[in-house]
Each structure stands twice: as C-alpha cells, then as structure tokens.
Design an enzyme around this catalytic site. Sequence first.
Site, PDB file in Angstrom:
ATOM      1  N   SER A 208      30.789  33.161  40.795  1.00 56.23           N
ATOM      2  CA  SER A 208      31.171  32.293  39.855  1.00 56.23           C
ATOM      3  C   SER A 208      31.970  31.028  40.650  1.00 56.23           C
ATOM      4  O   SER A 208      31.435  30.561  41.586  1.00 56.23           O
ATOM      5  CB  SER A 208      32.136  32.785  38.955  1.00 56.23           C
ATOM      6  OG  SER A 208      32.296  31.698  37.895  1.00 56.23           O
ATOM      7  N   THR A 209      33.096  30.728  40.286  1.00 54.36           N
ATOM      8  CA  THR A 209      34.112  29.777  41.019  1.00 54.36           C
ATOM      9  C   THR A 209      34.008  29.876  42.426  1.00 54.36           C
ATOM     10  O   THR A 209      34.455  30.911  42.727  1.00 54.36           O
ATOM     11  CB  THR A 209      35.381  29.772  40.212  1.00 54.36           C
ATOM     12  OG1 THR A 209      35.245  29.454  38.957  1.00 54.36           O
ATOM     13  CG2 THR A 209      36.095  28.393  40.706  1.00 54.36           C
ATOM     14  N   HIS A 235      27.287  31.548  38.083  1.00 48.49           N
ATOM     15  CA  HIS A 235      27.655  30.684  36.804  1.00 48.49           C
ATOM     16  C   HIS A 235      27.595  29.299  37.155  1.00 48.49           C
ATOM     17  O   HIS A 235      28.204  28.849  37.839  1.00 48.49           O
ATOM     18  CB  HIS A 235      29.022  31.220  36.429  1.00 48.49           C
ATOM     19  CG  HIS A 235      29.388  32.561  36.137  1.00 48.49           C
ATOM     20  ND1 HIS A 235      30.535  33.140  36.232  1.00 48.49           N
ATOM     21  CD2 HIS A 235      28.303  33.559  35.959  1.00 48.49           C
ATOM     22  CE1 HIS A 235      30.450  34.522  35.935  1.00 48.49           C
ATOM     23  NE2 HIS A 235      28.882  34.829  35.804  1.00 48.49           N
ATOM     24  N   MET A 329      36.196  34.032  38.667  1.00 48.96           N
ATOM     25  CA  MET A 329      37.089  34.449  37.737  1.00 48.96           C
ATOM     26  C   MET A 329      36.624  35.415  36.623  1.00 48.96           C
ATOM     27  O   MET A 329      35.383  35.065  36.524  1.00 48.96           O
ATOM     28  CB  MET A 329      38.093  33.185  36.903  1.00 48.96           C
ATOM     29  CG  MET A 329      39.037  33.346  35.836  1.00 48.96           C
ATOM     30  SD  MET A 329      40.354  34.331  36.503  1.00 48.96           S
ATOM     31  CE  MET A 329      41.372  32.926  37.370  1.00 48.96           C
ATOM     32  N   ASP A 332      32.764  39.573  35.506  1.00 48.27           N
ATOM     33  CA  ASP A 332      31.399  39.655  34.952  1.00 48.27           C
ATOM     34  C   ASP A 332      30.806  40.679  36.349  1.00 48.27           C
ATOM     35  O   ASP A 332      30.756  40.112  37.430  1.00 48.27           O
ATOM     36  CB  ASP A 332      30.656  38.436  34.961  1.00 48.27           C
ATOM     37  CG  ASP A 332      29.182  38.147  34.693  1.00 48.27           C
ATOM     38  OD1 ASP A 332      28.927  39.118  34.039  1.00 48.27           O
ATOM     39  OD2 ASP A 332      28.637  37.402  34.899  1.00 48.27           O
TER      40      ASP A 332
END
Length: 391
Positions: A208-209, A235, A329, A332
Amino acid sequence: MPLKILVVDDSALMRKHLVSLFKDEGFEVQIARTGREALIELPLFRPDVVTLDINMPEMDGLTALSHIMTEQPTPTVMVSSLTEKGALATLEALAMGAVDYIPKPGGTISLSINSIADTIVDKVKIAARARIKGQAPRQNAAPATNPPSRTPAARPSAKPAAAPAVARPSAPPVRRPAGPVTAAPIRVAPRSYATASGPFGLVLIGVSTGGPRALEEILPGLPADLPWPVVVAQHMPAAFTASFAQRLDNLCPLKVKEATSMEELRPGTVTIARGGADLTIGRRGGRLVSIIQPESPRFTWHPSVELLVSSALEVVPPRDLVAVQLTGMGHDGADAMAALKLGGGRTIAESEETAVVFGMPAELIRRDGASIVLPSGKIAGHIRQWLRRPA
C-alpha cells in the site's frame, strides 16, 4: 503538539479547502502559492507534512519535490488529477520519495472534495509517521541557514539505492487484532495439482502506502526466466494502475502488465491488480488464471491483498506459494498470509528500517506469519533463492 502542514498549491480554491479541512482537525497550517515559495517556507515553518500540487507555474511540483528531498527531506503528499498525465507525474513523484497522493475529484478541485475529506486527513496523518530517507528526527534537526536554490535541480533517479543489510529480528509473540476478522474462513488447496504447462507456484505481493517505490526496487531484481508468475495487489485507484504497470514493464526484465480480463498466469510475468476492483486466483481447464471482480464490501482496502492470497490458497497448495507483505498502513493480507505460512508456504515481511509505513508488515509479524523479515533491498534475492530449489 499539533501537526504542522505546509499546503503548496497555485489554486486559491484548493488552498482554501485544504486549509479549512486541516484547521478543523487542529493542524497548524501554512500556505505557499508556488514551488519557489514552498522552498522558502520549508526551513522557516519546518512542517511535519507537505501537500504539494503537481501542476504549478514557475516551478512544478516534481522540481519542488526534488529540492525538498535533497535539502530538507519531509514527508510529502502529492495533489494529483486522476488523468493519464496526472498518473505518470504522480508515479514519478512517488519514485522520487513522495509518501502518497491526494486525488483531485473529477480532475479539478470542487466542492466534492468533501467526499474525500476523511481520506485526505488519513493520508496526511499516515505521512506524518512515514519513514523518509535522509529525514532527521524533528527534535534534533537544526534550522537551515542557506536560502533555497532559485534554479531547478536535476530530478533524482527513480530507482532508490539498495537498503543496507540487517539482521533478521526475532519473531515477536503472536497477537490477533481486536474486532472481527474481515476475511472469510480460508480454504486450502490439496497438495497435488497441475496446470496445462506443468506444475508451478505463484509469488503474491501485497503493498500500500510507499509501494510504488518499493516495487520499483524489488521487481527489477527478478529475472526474466523466473519460474513462477508474480501477482501484485497495490492499493491504487483505477486511473493509475495501467500507467504503473507500463512504468514497471520498462524497468523490469519480467513482462509487467495490468490485469484487464481473465488471463492465464504464466512464468516470467508480473500481473498488477487493476485499481477500483479486486483480483482473485482461479483455475480454468487446469490453468491458473487471474479473475477481476468488483470490489468486495467484505474488505476495507482495494485491490484486496487478503482476497488475492486467500483465493490463491483455494487452488494452489501453500507449499507452492510465496507471499510478500510490503509497506502500508493497516492489516490487509495479514490473516491470509499467516494461514499460508501455517499451511507450509513461505512468506516475507518487509523490515521496519525500509518500510515507509510499517503497518502491514508489522501485522503479519505479530501473527507469527512471516517466514523471514528482510529489508526491501534483499527481498528479490531471497525470492530467487527460494525458487531455485524445491520447497
């Protein structure tokens, strides 16, 4: 102390909306109308986070970002339009060190920014805790004494330097998160199966991030003849994933493509899950295939890492799966990857010293779901090592 946010945007309306939003959250806010103004304010205001528009007169956001990351590394969130041009510029910014991006609703600022207000605030709060290469601890940082350069600096290379080697930390105790588990009960495939082209496994990556920069470091280290297909759930909005796949394809020996339909997964390829949807793994006629489906309301993040890994476990034995949990973050993918390891599969968690945001890898480690913990610079080499010999 309240977070200090430097809002950099040439649009008075955008500045007004962001300043109002951040002040309502109790943040201390300063504004800059151009990239040049931002470089003057940076050493004076010393923000915790910068929100930086990409398209500005005098000095664009990418040039300003190169100065920020060179002169006073600060967590930066780009403000980007959801267009192909905006996607390409945003991906370049992420490779240069930006933590995340804020999409402009409809490509331009409007009152509809209220619909993503919570997302904007969350992204800024996450960025404030992000690990930025070269950033000094705030309490020890000395004020800059020289004014910023008035000429644009050369943009740094998109590919980051390899992370230093670190020793693997000891496994922390297992801790299940509070509240209900988002994933359905995970079913595991039998230990024997075959595809039309022979048996092989899958490498599954969740991120993600901070992910684009991590993937640009890891995937180019995998050879064109990698014996297993790679599937990535990053993401990312739908407008970005095609451009991201093309960018990675230009960097990698492997063929990289965005998932666009039900397709057979072949060795030597990387499939990037399409934004705005979820990607699952299935079998059709003995072949492993990627299947695009609408975002499942059972999961918070999309494309869902949890759904990707749990679906793979239903059709591929755990021993023929390698799962990699990178920066981001939340949690998931942590449950499904922990189940994969428990069933005999192998997993990698990115270590804290290289993860921009340590949330997702940390959750996997807390579940005792990481076979090994590695800095990003060592992950590709370890995958190659694992796939060179039988499990």
